[in-house]
Design a protein around this motif. Sequence first.
Motif, short mmCIF file in Angstrom:
data_model
loop_
_atom_site.label_atom_id
_atom_site.label_comp_id
_atom_site.label_asym_id
_atom_site.label_seq_id
_atom_site.Cartn_x
_atom_site.Cartn_y
_atom_site.Cartn_z
N LYS A 192 28.74 -52.39 -128.65
CA LYS A 192 28.80 -52.01 -129.86
C LYS A 192 30.09 -52.62 -130.67
N LYS A 193 30.24 -54.00 -130.63
CA LYS A 193 31.27 -54.76 -131.27
C LYS A 193 31.81 -54.11 -132.85
N ILE A 194 30.63 -54.26 -133.51
CA ILE A 194 30.98 -53.71 -134.97
C ILE A 194 31.61 -52.56 -135.07
N ASN A 195 30.95 -51.32 -134.33
CA ASN A 195 31.69 -50.11 -134.38
C ASN A 195 32.93 -50.03 -134.02
N VAL A 196 33.32 -50.82 -132.88
CA VAL A 196 34.74 -50.92 -132.37
C VAL A 196 35.55 -51.46 -133.11
N ILE A 197 35.05 -52.63 -133.76
CA ILE A 197 35.91 -53.46 -134.68
C ILE A 197 36.29 -52.39 -135.95
N LYS A 198 35.39 -51.60 -136.38
CA LYS A 198 35.92 -50.75 -137.40
C LYS A 198 36.77 -49.81 -137.02
N GLU A 199 36.77 -49.13 -135.88
CA GLU A 199 37.89 -48.03 -135.44
C GLU A 199 39.23 -48.91 -135.07
N VAL A 200 39.00 -50.10 -134.53
CA VAL A 200 40.32 -50.71 -134.34
C VAL A 200 40.98 -51.05 -135.86
N ARG A 201 40.31 -51.47 -136.77
CA ARG A 201 40.85 -51.60 -138.16
C ARG A 201 41.41 -50.47 -138.58
N ALA A 202 40.68 -49.39 -138.42
CA ALA A 202 41.30 -48.01 -138.98
C ALA A 202 42.42 -47.52 -138.26
N ILE A 203 42.50 -47.76 -137.01
CA ILE A 203 43.68 -47.44 -136.09
C ILE A 203 44.95 -48.35 -136.42
N THR A 204 44.67 -49.62 -136.70
CA THR A 204 45.81 -50.60 -136.49
C THR A 204 46.23 -50.99 -137.97
N ASN A 205 45.34 -50.79 -139.04
CA ASN A 205 45.52 -51.35 -140.30
C ASN A 205 45.42 -53.17 -140.47
N LEU A 206 44.73 -53.52 -139.16
CA LEU A 206 44.55 -54.89 -139.33
C LEU A 206 43.49 -55.40 -140.41
N GLY A 207 43.33 -56.64 -140.80
CA GLY A 207 42.01 -56.98 -141.69
C GLY A 207 40.86 -57.25 -140.63
N LEU A 208 40.08 -57.58 -141.28
CA LEU A 208 38.58 -57.61 -140.43
C LEU A 208 38.83 -58.93 -139.52
N GLY A 209 39.37 -59.96 -139.75
CA GLY A 209 39.52 -61.18 -138.94
C GLY A 209 40.31 -60.89 -137.76
N GLU A 210 41.34 -60.03 -138.14
CA GLU A 210 42.35 -59.96 -136.94
C GLU A 210 41.97 -58.73 -135.89
N ALA A 211 41.06 -57.95 -136.48
CA ALA A 211 40.56 -56.85 -135.62
C ALA A 211 39.38 -57.20 -135.06
N LYS A 212 38.54 -58.23 -135.44
CA LYS A 212 37.38 -59.04 -134.73
C LYS A 212 37.99 -59.77 -133.52
N ALA A 213 39.18 -60.55 -133.82
CA ALA A 213 39.85 -61.36 -132.77
C ALA A 213 40.41 -60.58 -131.72
N LEU A 214 40.65 -59.34 -132.15
CA LEU A 214 41.59 -58.52 -130.85
C LEU A 214 40.47 -58.16 -130.38
N VAL A 215 39.04 -57.50 -130.79
CA VAL A 215 38.20 -56.88 -129.93
C VAL A 215 37.22 -57.92 -129.15
N GLU A 216 37.36 -59.16 -129.66
CA GLU A 216 36.75 -60.41 -128.70
C GLU A 216 37.64 -60.74 -127.87
N SER A 217 38.79 -60.47 -127.89
CA SER A 217 39.73 -61.02 -126.91
C SER A 217 40.15 -59.95 -125.92
N ALA A 218 39.52 -59.04 -125.63
CA ALA A 218 39.47 -57.88 -124.80
C ALA A 218 39.58 -58.50 -123.34
N PRO A 219 40.40 -57.95 -122.52
CA PRO A 219 41.33 -56.54 -122.60
C PRO A 219 42.54 -57.13 -123.59
N LYS A 220 42.84 -56.25 -124.37
CA LYS A 220 44.03 -56.71 -125.32
C LYS A 220 44.56 -55.45 -125.90
N ALA A 221 45.75 -55.03 -126.06
CA ALA A 221 46.56 -54.02 -126.47
C ALA A 221 46.21 -53.67 -127.83
#
Length: 126
Positions: free
Chosen positions: A70-99
């Motif tokens: 559920k990559k899209i839902n996870v990206i949305k949550e990561v953005r909300a938690i970290t205040n990252l932009g869409l590109g950065e949040a997507k990169a973080l989720v795709e590079s899991a495992p990642k802090a």
Amino acid sequence: MADINALVDQLSSLTVLEAADLAKALEEKWGVSAAAAVAVAGPAAGGGAAAPAAEEQTEFDVILTGDGGKKINVIKEVRAITNLGLGEAKALVESAPKAIKEGVSKAEAEEIKKKIEEAGGTVELK
């Protein structure tokens, strides 16, 4: 007294991240640490018991281990938690495992874990 009640209402409306930022600001302003007060009070409450064999961990790293399909839902949550932009949040989720966040309190780490798991992702606390 009305000012105190208004302040309590304002503090009650803070998010977990805002409350953590407030705690850090107060610690810096007054030169105190809430964690130190808990550590001092902890052994005293034990009635003179011996010190614990290992100190309880106070800071946690929240590690995203996967998106659970559920990559899209996870990206949305990561953005909300970290205040990252869409590109950065997507990169973080795709590079899991990642802090996602590092050095956060146990309560904040549990809250982040809950949000990510509800979105479909998997999280590990270290």
